[in-house]
Motif scaffolding. Structure first.
Motif, PDB file in Angstrom:
ATOM      1  N   VAL A 207     -36.469 -36.868  38.787  1.00 24.01           N
ATOM      2  CA  VAL A 207     -36.753 -35.873  37.906  1.00 24.01           C
ATOM      3  C   VAL A 207     -37.689 -34.671  38.360  1.00 24.01           C
ATOM      4  N   VAL A 208     -37.202 -33.484  38.342  1.00 22.23           N
ATOM      5  CA  VAL A 208     -37.833 -32.293  39.102  1.00 22.23           C
ATOM      6  C   VAL A 208     -38.334 -31.334  37.889  1.00 22.23           C
ATOM      7  N   ARG A 209     -39.469 -30.950  37.736  1.00 19.66           N
ATOM      8  CA  ARG A 209     -39.904 -29.933  36.711  1.00 19.66           C
ATOM      9  C   ARG A 209     -39.339 -28.639  37.019  1.00 19.66           C
ATOM     10  N   ARG A 210     -38.707 -27.879  35.976  1.00 24.56           N
ATOM     11  CA  ARG A 210     -38.119 -26.731  36.423  1.00 24.56           C
ATOM     12  C   ARG A 210     -39.566 -25.611  36.761  1.00 24.56           C
ATOM     13  N   THR A 211     -39.327 -24.541  37.590  1.00 31.19           N
ATOM     14  CA  THR A 211     -40.252 -23.514  37.667  1.00 31.19           C
ATOM     15  C   THR A 211     -40.157 -22.167  37.146  1.00 31.19           C
ATOM     16  N   THR A 212     -39.085 -22.015  36.322  1.00 24.61           N
ATOM     17  CA  THR A 212     -38.711 -20.929  35.401  1.00 24.61           C
ATOM     18  C   THR A 212     -37.882 -21.297  34.104  1.00 24.61           C
ATOM     19  N   ASP A 213     -37.918 -20.642  33.135  1.00 18.31           N
ATOM     20  CA  ASP A 213     -37.266 -20.914  31.697  1.00 18.31           C
ATOM     21  C   ASP A 213     -36.016 -20.079  31.692  1.00 18.31           C
ATOM     22  N   VAL A 214     -35.613 -19.325  32.576  1.00 23.68           N
ATOM     23  CA  VAL A 214     -34.279 -18.627  32.899  1.00 23.68           C
ATOM     24  C   VAL A 214     -33.298 -19.790  32.314  1.00 23.68           C
ATOM     25  N   PRO A 215     -32.259 -19.379  31.737  1.00 20.23           N
ATOM     26  CA  PRO A 215     -31.075 -20.207  31.640  1.00 20.23           C
ATOM     27  C   PRO A 215     -30.204 -20.548  32.683  1.00 20.23           C
ATOM     28  N   VAL A 216     -29.957 -21.637  33.352  1.00 24.01           N
ATOM     29  CA  VAL A 216     -28.982 -22.077  34.157  1.00 24.01           C
ATOM     30  C   VAL A 216     -27.647 -21.278  33.902  1.00 24.01           C
ATOM     31  N   ARG A 217     -27.020 -20.436  34.861  1.00 25.42           N
ATOM     32  CA  ARG A 217     -25.766 -19.883  34.584  1.00 25.42           C
ATOM     33  C   ARG A 217     -24.650 -20.187  35.608  1.00 25.42           C
TER      34      ARG A 217
ATOM     35  N   MET B 271     -23.194 -36.879  43.505  1.00 26.62           N
ATOM     36  CA  MET B 271     -24.581 -36.468  43.156  1.00 26.62           C
ATOM     37  C   MET B 271     -24.174 -35.862  41.562  1.00 26.62           C
ATOM     38  N   THR B 272     -25.120 -36.106  40.692  1.00 25.13           N
ATOM     39  CA  THR B 272     -25.129 -35.565  39.367  1.00 25.13           C
ATOM     40  C   THR B 272     -26.713 -34.952  38.929  1.00 25.13           C
ATOM     41  N   ALA B 273     -26.266 -33.999  38.544  1.00 27.08           N
ATOM     42  CA  ALA B 273     -27.552 -33.191  37.949  1.00 27.08           C
ATOM     43  C   ALA B 273     -27.493 -32.973  36.666  1.00 27.08           C
ATOM     44  N   HIS B 274     -28.515 -33.145  36.018  1.00 31.83           N
ATOM     45  CA  HIS B 274     -28.744 -32.781  34.484  1.00 31.83           C
ATOM     46  C   HIS B 274     -29.817 -31.890  34.224  1.00 31.83           C
ATOM     47  N   VAL B 275     -29.592 -30.840  33.625  1.00 31.15           N
ATOM     48  CA  VAL B 275     -30.298 -29.633  33.236  1.00 31.15           C
ATOM     49  C   VAL B 275     -31.004 -29.778  31.915  1.00 31.15           C
ATOM     50  N   ALA B 276     -32.268 -29.801  31.690  1.00 29.84           N
ATOM     51  CA  ALA B 276     -32.734 -29.623  30.484  1.00 29.84           C
ATOM     52  C   ALA B 276     -33.581 -28.480  30.289  1.00 29.84           C
TER      53      ALA B 276
END
Length: 44
Positions: free
Chosen positions: A20-30, A1-6
């Motif tokens: 492709v899944v739409r993000r529910t928050t704009d908090v940076p992925v840490r 599995m590979t995940a790409h976060v935009a």
């Protein structure tokens, strides 16, 4: 599995399929690594 976060989406590639899944928050992925399963202690 590979995940790409935009900025607004997360793209997941698994077994030749892409989702492709739409993000529910704009908090940076840490977190880069997934969480380890937690071990449950015995309760007496």
């Amino acid at each position: 599995m590979t995940a790409h976060v935009a900025e607004s989406t997360i793209t997941v590639e698994l077994d030749g399929q892409v989702r492709v899944v739409r993000r529910t928050t704009d908090v940076p992925v840490r977190n880069v690594k997934a969480n380890k399963p937690r071990e449950v202690s015995d309760v007496v």
